[in-house]
Design a protein around this motif. Structure first.
Motif, PDB file in Angstrom:
ATOM      1  N   SER A 121       0.760  -1.025  -0.209  1.00 56.65           N
ATOM      2  CA  SER A 121      -0.186  -0.110   0.047  1.00 56.65           C
ATOM      3  C   SER A 121       0.842   1.297  -0.293  1.00 56.65           C
ATOM      4  CB  SER A 121      -0.910   0.040   1.036  1.00 56.65           C
ATOM      5  OG  SER A 121      -1.837  -1.185   1.286  1.00 56.65           O
ATOM      6  N   SER A 122       1.958   1.311  -0.705  1.00 53.65           N
ATOM      7  CA  SER A 122       2.820   2.484  -0.889  1.00 53.65           C
ATOM      8  C   SER A 122       2.845   3.096  -2.131  1.00 53.65           C
ATOM      9  CB  SER A 122       4.437   1.971   0.010  1.00 53.65           C
ATOM     10  OG  SER A 122       4.900   0.859  -1.006  1.00 53.65           O
ATOM     11  N   ASP A 124       1.701   4.529  -5.839  1.00 55.28           N
ATOM     12  CA  ASP A 124       0.628   5.331  -6.540  1.00 55.28           C
ATOM     13  C   ASP A 124       0.550   4.957  -7.908  1.00 55.28           C
ATOM     14  OD1 ASP A 124       0.375   7.839  -4.415  1.00 55.28           O
ATOM     15  OD2 ASP A 124       2.611   7.522  -4.994  1.00 55.28           O
ATOM     16  N   LYS A 150      -1.407   1.907  -3.297  1.00 59.48           N
ATOM     17  CA  LYS A 150      -2.389   2.610  -2.273  1.00 59.48           C
ATOM     18  C   LYS A 150      -3.897   2.695  -2.656  1.00 59.48           C
ATOM     19  CE  LYS A 150       1.333   6.256  -1.480  1.00 59.48           C
ATOM     20  NZ  LYS A 150       1.444   7.866  -1.476  1.00 59.48           N
ATOM     21  N   SER A 151      -4.715   2.914  -1.864  1.00 56.67           N
ATOM     22  CA  SER A 151      -6.163   2.966  -2.273  1.00 56.67           C
ATOM     23  C   SER A 151      -6.387   4.143  -3.348  1.00 56.67           C
ATOM     24  CB  SER A 151      -6.953   3.310  -1.056  1.00 56.67           C
ATOM     25  OG  SER A 151      -8.331   3.407  -1.797  1.00 56.67           O
ATOM     26  N   GLY A 153      -4.627   4.179  -6.060  1.00 58.82           N
ATOM     27  CA  GLY A 153      -3.666   4.091  -7.008  1.00 58.82           C
ATOM     28  C   GLY A 153      -4.097   3.284  -8.281  1.00 58.82           C
TER      29      GLY A 153
END
Length: 319
Positions: A121-122, A124, A150-151, A153
């Protein structure tokens, strides 16, 4: 994709003669990426470019991403990519001492499954330019990419296939439309249709996946993990050489010599495999040229051609 990892593959030729995606495409991609950001601001922090090769499609990401990692299975590709870093950053007006881009050897599958490389989750943006058709397990790839993103992304894959000669200048024989059709028929014969030529030497099923505009890849997109699915394709033709409704897909090289066209053809992995198998290094420079010139009346020294590629892209967003 193993062909590009072989020591005899000429990575500088690949970098020189392969087409580059136009700025209009990266504008569309950056706009899509921006919509997924809570603050709606660019640049985003981090991107990974899978199957980066020599970095042809990697550097433009620096226009809207702060830090980019290019990853490729081929050490020779990565060596070439690293050798070009100072020159490419200088061309973009970026200080070479500002370490905003790195190139690493590794497979896409192992990279997205390894917590040692990038935290979950890091990321983009994950891109895969002209390589998604080589991936072995699409279900695993999409799930692993979803873990890294990420959410909001973006996962974007884009590709090109089989250039069409849509125009020419110089000596010729016959009606223009007929000449262009004959030229494409000769190309298809050498690239695919004759079992004694390049056709049987493509790595499969990758090449067929690409020829079918990555429909097989798209069919594996997990709707429970991704949303905002955007798919666009463009098929070139002599009567429609540039799609007005899809200018971002307008991948072309105009007014190039036949020698440049041949040099591009020689970067094909299928041709590289054919040479290794048969020892015939002059298939394109000799046999293909002879049939092409005989069919069209073109002159190797005087004829100029316009190439437009069949191409497409898929953008999806992590929920």
């Amino acid at each position: 994709m193993t062909t590009f990892s072989k020591s005899g593959f000429k990575t500088l030729n690949y970098n020189s003669f392969r087409p580059h995606y136009p700025p209009s495409f990266y504008k569309v991609l950056s706009q899509y990426v921006q919509k997924g950001q809570q603050q709606h601001e660019l640049p985003v922090a981090k991107a990974i470019d899978l199957g980066c090769g020599t970095g042809v499609a990697t550097y433009p990401l620096l226009n809207f991403v702060r830090y980019v990692i290019g990853l490729d299975l081929s050490p020779s590709m990565i060596n070439t990519a690293n050798s070009l870093v100072p020159q490419r950053l200088k061309e973009m007006g970026i200080d070479p001492s500002d370490s905003r881009i790195t190139f690493q050897v590794g497979s896409a599958e192992s990279f997205v499954n390894s917590s040692d490389n990038v935290e979950a989750s890091s990321v983009d943006l994950i891109t895969a330019a002209q390589c998604i058709h080589w991936f072995q397990d699409y279900d695993s790839f999409f799930q692993s990419s979803a873990k890294l993103l990420k959410s909001g992304g973006t996962l974007a894959y884009f590709y090109y296939i089989d250039p069409m000669i849509v125009n020419f200048s110089g000596p010729s024989q016959g009606i223009k439309e007929d000449i262009l059709e004959k030229a494409y028929e000769v190309y298809l014969k050498f690239a695919y249709n004759d079992p004694n030529l390049i056709g049987p030497h493509w790595e499969q099923p990758g090449r067929n996946i690409l020829k079918n505009f990555c429909e097989e890849v798209n069919s594996h997109i997990p709707r429970d993990e991704f949303t905002d699915i955007t798919i666009n394709t463009y098929k070139a033709s002599a009567t429609n050489p540039s799609a007005d409704t899809a200018q971002e897909l307008d991948l072309k090289k105009l007014n190039i010599s036949l020698q440049e066209y041949l040099a591009y053809f020689e970067t094909y992995s299928g041709f590289h495999n054919y040479k290794e198998k048969t020892g015939n290094v002059d298939l394109i420079k000799a046999d293909f040229v002879k049939e092409l010139v005989d069919a069209t009346g073109w002159d190797l020294e005087k004829t100029k051609v316009d190439l437009v590629w069949n191409t497409g892209y898929t953008f999806i967003r992590k929920k």
